[in-house]
Design a protein around this motif. Structure first.
Motif, PDB file in Angstrom:
ATOM      1  N   TYR B  17       0.838  -1.198   0.000  1.00  0.00           N
ATOM      2  CA  TYR B  17       0.000   0.000   0.000  1.00  0.00           C
ATOM      3  C   TYR B  17       0.883   1.262   0.000  1.00  0.00           C
ATOM      4  O   TYR B  17       0.644   2.215  -0.739  1.00  0.00           O
ATOM      5  CB  TYR B  17      -0.906  -0.065   1.229  1.00  0.00           C
ATOM      6  CG  TYR B  17      -1.545   1.205   1.671  1.00  0.00           C
ATOM      7  CD1 TYR B  17      -2.720   1.660   1.073  1.00  0.00           C
ATOM      8  CD2 TYR B  17      -1.008   1.950   2.720  1.00  0.00           C
ATOM      9  CE1 TYR B  17      -3.314   2.827   1.510  1.00  0.00           C
ATOM     10  CE2 TYR B  17      -1.601   3.107   3.159  1.00  0.00           C
ATOM     11  CZ  TYR B  17      -2.750   3.544   2.546  1.00  0.00           C
ATOM     12  OH  TYR B  17      -3.331   4.697   2.971  1.00  0.00           O
ATOM     13  N   ILE B  18       1.949   1.227   0.809  1.00  0.00           N
ATOM     14  CA  ILE B  18       2.880   2.359   0.861  1.00  0.00           C
ATOM     15  C   ILE B  18       3.658   2.453  -0.460  1.00  0.00           C
ATOM     16  O   ILE B  18       3.872   3.551  -0.986  1.00  0.00           O
ATOM     17  CB  ILE B  18       3.854   2.205   2.063  1.00  0.00           C
ATOM     18  CG1 ILE B  18       3.084   2.341   3.386  1.00  0.00           C
ATOM     19  CG2 ILE B  18       5.007   3.207   1.999  1.00  0.00           C
ATOM     20  CD1 ILE B  18       2.517   3.710   3.673  1.00  0.00           C
ATOM     21  N   LYS B  21       1.887   4.345  -3.139  1.00  0.00           N
ATOM     22  CA  LYS B  21       1.958   5.804  -2.971  1.00  0.00           C
ATOM     23  C   LYS B  21       3.295   6.323  -3.487  1.00  0.00           C
ATOM     24  O   LYS B  21       3.362   7.362  -4.156  1.00  0.00           O
ATOM     25  CB  LYS B  21       1.804   6.174  -1.486  1.00  0.00           C
ATOM     26  CG  LYS B  21       0.427   5.910  -0.936  1.00  0.00           C
ATOM     27  CD  LYS B  21       0.379   6.219   0.551  1.00  0.00           C
ATOM     28  CE  LYS B  21      -0.896   5.720   1.159  1.00  0.00           C
ATOM     29  NZ  LYS B  21      -1.815   6.726   1.585  1.00  0.00           N
ATOM     30  N   ASN B 243      -1.624  15.342   9.721  1.00  0.00           N
ATOM     31  CA  ASN B 243      -2.299  14.036   9.820  1.00  0.00           C
ATOM     32  C   ASN B 243      -3.113  13.958  11.102  1.00  0.00           C
ATOM     33  O   ASN B 243      -4.232  13.443  11.108  1.00  0.00           O
ATOM     34  CB  ASN B 243      -1.274  12.899   9.804  1.00  0.00           C
ATOM     35  CG  ASN B 243      -0.904  12.479   8.395  1.00  0.00           C
ATOM     36  OD1 ASN B 243      -1.548  12.892   7.435  1.00  0.00           O
ATOM     37  ND2 ASN B 243       0.119  11.669   8.255  1.00  0.00           N
ATOM     38  N   ILE B 299      -4.026   8.750  -3.761  1.00  0.00           N
ATOM     39  CA  ILE B 299      -3.244   8.156  -2.659  1.00  0.00           C
ATOM     40  C   ILE B 299      -3.807   8.437  -1.271  1.00  0.00           C
ATOM     41  O   ILE B 299      -3.178   8.089  -0.277  1.00  0.00           O
ATOM     42  CB  ILE B 299      -1.758   8.597  -2.710  1.00  0.00           C
ATOM     43  CG1 ILE B 299      -1.621  10.118  -2.570  1.00  0.00           C
ATOM     44  CG2 ILE B 299      -1.074   8.089  -3.958  1.00  0.00           C
ATOM     45  CD1 ILE B 299      -0.201  10.564  -2.318  1.00  0.00           C
ATOM     46  N   GLY B 300      -4.977   9.047  -1.175  1.00  0.00           N
ATOM     47  CA  GLY B 300      -5.586   9.262   0.147  1.00  0.00           C
ATOM     48  C   GLY B 300      -5.101  10.533   0.822  1.00  0.00           C
ATOM     49  O   GLY B 300      -4.490  11.392   0.180  1.00  0.00           O
ATOM     50  N   ASP B 301      -5.387  10.629   2.127  1.00  0.00           N
ATOM     51  CA  ASP B 301      -5.189  11.896   2.848  1.00  0.00           C
ATOM     52  C   ASP B 301      -3.929  11.948   3.704  1.00  0.00           C
ATOM     53  O   ASP B 301      -3.800  12.839   4.536  1.00  0.00           O
ATOM     54  CB  ASP B 301      -6.403  12.154   3.759  1.00  0.00           C
ATOM     55  CG  ASP B 301      -7.667  12.366   2.965  1.00  0.00           C
ATOM     56  OD1 ASP B 301      -7.566  12.889   1.844  1.00  0.00           O
ATOM     57  OD2 ASP B 301      -8.758  11.999   3.451  1.00  0.00           O
ATOM     58  N   ASP B 302      -3.034  11.012   3.539  1.00  0.00           N
ATOM     59  CA  ASP B 302      -1.838  10.968   4.383  1.00  0.00           C
ATOM     60  C   ASP B 302      -0.860  12.060   3.952  1.00  0.00           C
ATOM     61  O   ASP B 302      -0.297  11.996   2.861  1.00  0.00           O
ATOM     62  CB  ASP B 302      -1.209   9.571   4.262  1.00  0.00           C
ATOM     63  CG  ASP B 302      -0.058   9.373   5.220  1.00  0.00           C
ATOM     64  OD1 ASP B 302       0.506  10.375   5.693  1.00  0.00           O
ATOM     65  OD2 ASP B 302       0.275   8.199   5.492  1.00  0.00           O
ATOM     66  N   ARG B 304       2.099  12.760   4.741  1.00  0.00           N
ATOM     67  CA  ARG B 304       3.483  12.385   4.438  1.00  0.00           C
ATOM     68  C   ARG B 304       3.659  12.272   2.928  1.00  0.00           C
ATOM     69  O   ARG B 304       4.728  12.522   2.394  1.00  0.00           O
ATOM     70  CB  ARG B 304       3.807  11.022   5.075  1.00  0.00           C
ATOM     71  CG  ARG B 304       3.931  11.048   6.570  1.00  0.00           C
ATOM     72  CD  ARG B 304       4.128   9.641   7.094  1.00  0.00           C
ATOM     73  NE  ARG B 304       2.983   8.789   6.818  1.00  0.00           N
ATOM     74  CZ  ARG B 304       3.008   7.455   6.917  1.00  0.00           C
ATOM     75  NH1 ARG B 304       4.116   6.835   7.248  1.00  0.00           N
ATOM     76  NH2 ARG B 304       1.926   6.740   6.684  1.00  0.00           N
TER      77      ARG B 304
END
Lengths: 250, 358
Positions: B17-18, B21, B243, B299-302, B304
């Motif tokens: 998953y990482i 991204k 975050n 890639i979502g809300d992260d 980083r």
């Protein structure tokens, strides 16, 4: 050990929500704060971890004044699980990793990742690591939030209504987890809770709060049915059964 | 990025998953690098690649070609890089600290305030005089006066919003609505000035409001970089705090985040970055809004990953628009803001409606 002395707080001038609250809690024990709606339970938890600044009083952990500590240091001492937990829209792993925020410098270290792995295992939610928090059930989400507080490596856990909106099985699961992690890690936990049966069954000490003041406190055996009846305005009977105290409401 | 040792072994799913991204960020990096090179190679004047390369690497080259490459195309491409990246990360951070997907320099009225500041300078300080340029457009004389006024107006707009938020302890939603109201107010004030402007002034005001990276020379690029690069570093250092705020204010406070301070510093720095870009290049709409949204969809809300990915996405959007603006009506050069809105608007609607894109 945690001690609170003469804590007072009000949202408006001249209107105190908490009035001279004092208590001590030794390491490894669980304190439940009970009382009717509006008694000041959540406000007390927020004052203990300085999310709200009390107008008066001192909170000490291991003889250090919490209210004088920088916020990151407080977060290393106190893990807070608020009511109506949301965890943003992130994966379970990331939501738990967030609990390392007070410890992380420029980047997360292997230690941070190991702590997260350990907490996920303790909560038995390893299988959820890539699941988004918005897709979790209430019980799963509560476990994630407790795991997040656990990786803060706190001395004290504060849990605001940890069993609200959970079914009976999840309520028991969460309370057993709280009991186990306090014992295993020699942590103290303070939780506000509405369910008197859970409070009497799982807490070492109880504080009965009403209108911002302590009405009664002590071990579950010290709280009487008459005081509960008076505070809640309903008839209450306490029944001793297999070493537990059951609360019956008429 | 964050360490991955053992995580591969412990949680292979999370590791993948990482990696997805990171791959997305690498793709954006390759895309923006390719577009940056294309921005130097392509333009109104056809220059063979060999000549461009010879100029870039200091080999024997025609002085006119060197002049075009070093004084026009290269500063424009670098300006697009700095401005695109700066606007997109400012939008990403505004969306985080305001906890509202509509947060962007444009929706908060900062861009409109910049246009008003420029209009004031042109009308009252006489900085707008029509001149003929090589592309037949109008330029603003004494541009630094205009820039200073525009920058000041941007900051006034941002500070009003922050001041209201601090004084009345308002929610992020109220801050957004205040921004919308201020944007409307500044637009009306600009129209008021335009109504009383003479032809030359009116042309200068309208010309200024067309966002265009073509206005930037090396000095402008240097000044913008002075604000954008340290600002980007500041945002990256605060990624964990953003975050935490994403998880909720109370949780963030419990994690030791000074929510008010993070929110305030994020807003101030995002506003300064935006002001530095808008005051030099004019209004470039959509990059600050759509850049972070494209990234979040993928890639979502992260934060980083959102911050570096938004920077690269903004760079790609603005460079692509700039190249298209230069080539579409060759030899005329369109203002890049026209293209960002033309491309950005439909792309944004497509992203919103296409539920398969996650």
């Amino acid at each position: 050990m945690l001690s609170a002395s003469n804590l007072s707080f009000g949202y408006r001038k001249g209107e105190l929500i908490l009035k001279d609250i004092s208590f001590t809690l030794r390491a490894g024990s669980v304190l439940a704060i009970i009382g009717p709606n509006g008694a000041g339970k959540t406000t007390l938890l927020r004052c203990i971890n300085a999310v709200l600044r009390p107008h008066k009083g001192i909170v000490k952990i291991e003889d250090r004044d919490v209210l004088q500590m920088p916020s990151r240091k407080i977060a290393k001492k106190i893990g807070y699980v608020p009511q109506n937990n949301k965890a943003g829209n992130m994966t379970v792993f990331d939501a738990v990793l967030l609990g390392r925020n007070p410890h992380i410098g420029l980047r997360s270290s292997q230690t941070d990742l190991d702590k997260v792995s350990e907490a996920l295992r303790q909560m038995r939610i390893e299988h959820l690591v890539t699941r988004y928090t918005s897709h979790l059930s209430g019980g799963e989400l509560q476990k994630v939030c407790i795991a997040r507080a656990l990786v803060q490596e706190p001395k004290i856990f504060l849990l605001d209504e940890p069993t609200s909106n959970l079914d009976l099985k999840n309520q028991m699961d969460i309370m057993n987890i709280i009991r186990k992690i306090t014992t295993d890690n020699n942590l103290s936990a303070i939780m506000s809770i509405h369910d008197l049966n859970l409070a009497f069954r799982f807490a070492d000490y109880l504080i009965l709060l009403d209108k911002g003041g302590i009405i009664a406190h002590g071990s579950p055996g010290n709280i009487t049915a008459s005081i509960l009846s008076e505070v809640y305005g309903v008839q209450v009977e306490l029944i001793r059964h297999n070493g537990n105290i059951l609360v019956k409401i008429f | 990025m964050e360490p991955k040792e053992n995580i591969n072994h412990l949680f292979p799913e999370y590791s993948k998953y990482i990696q997805r991204k990171i791959i997305f960020i690498v793709i954006l990096f390759i895309l923006s690098t390719g577009l940056f090179i294309a921005a130097i190679l392509l333009g109104a004047v056809n220059i063979p690649i060999s000549s461009v390369m010879a100029s870039l690497f200091g080999l024997k080259s025609i002085p006119e070609v060197r002049n075009i490459i070093f004084n026009i195309r290269l500063p424009h491409a670098v300006a697009a890089l700095i401005a695109g990246g700066g606007l997109a990360i400012s939008g990403a951070v505004m969306q985080s600290v305001l906890r509202n997907p509509l947060g962007s320099p444009f929706t908060l009225g900062i861009s409109q305030a910049g246009a008003f500041g420029a209009a004031i300078a042109i009308m009252l300080m006489g900085t707008g005089i029509m001149q003929s340029t090589q592309v037949g457009a109008i330029t603003v004389t004494n541009p630094y006066f205009t820039v200073a006024f525009s920058f000041a107006a941007c900051m006034v707009s941002a500070l009003i919003i922050i001041f209201i938020a601090r004084l009345y302890n308002t929610t992020p939603d109220v801050m957004i609505l205040c921004g919308v109201a201020l944007g409307s107010l500044f637009s009306a004030a600009t129209m008021f000035l335009q109504y009383f402007a003479d032809d030359v002034q009116l042309a200068a005001i309208v010309f200024w409001s067309f966002g265009d990276v073509g206005r930037a020379g090396w000095r402008e690029v240097g000044i913008m970089s002075f604000f954008v690069l340290p600002g980007t570093l500041f945002f990256i250092m605060n990624r964990w705090n953003y975050n935490a705020i994403e998880a909720g204010d109370e949780i963030a406070r419990g994690l030791g985040v000074k929510v008010g301070m993070v929110r305030l510093s994020g807003m101030v720095i995002a506003s300064v970055i935006t002001a530095s870009i808008v005051s030099f290049l004019g209004i470039i709409a959509f990059v600050g809004l759509i850049g972070p949204h494209i990234v979040r969809r993928v890639i979502g809300d992260d934060y980083r990953f959102v911050i570096p990915a938004s920077f690269l996405c903004g760079v790609s959007l603005l460079l692509a628009s700039d190249i298209a603006a230069r080539l579409m009506l060759k030899p005329h050069v369109l203002p890049v803001a026209v293209l960002t809105s033309f491309i950005g608007g439909p792309a944004f609607i497509y992203l919103l409606l296409n539920k398969k894109v996650k």
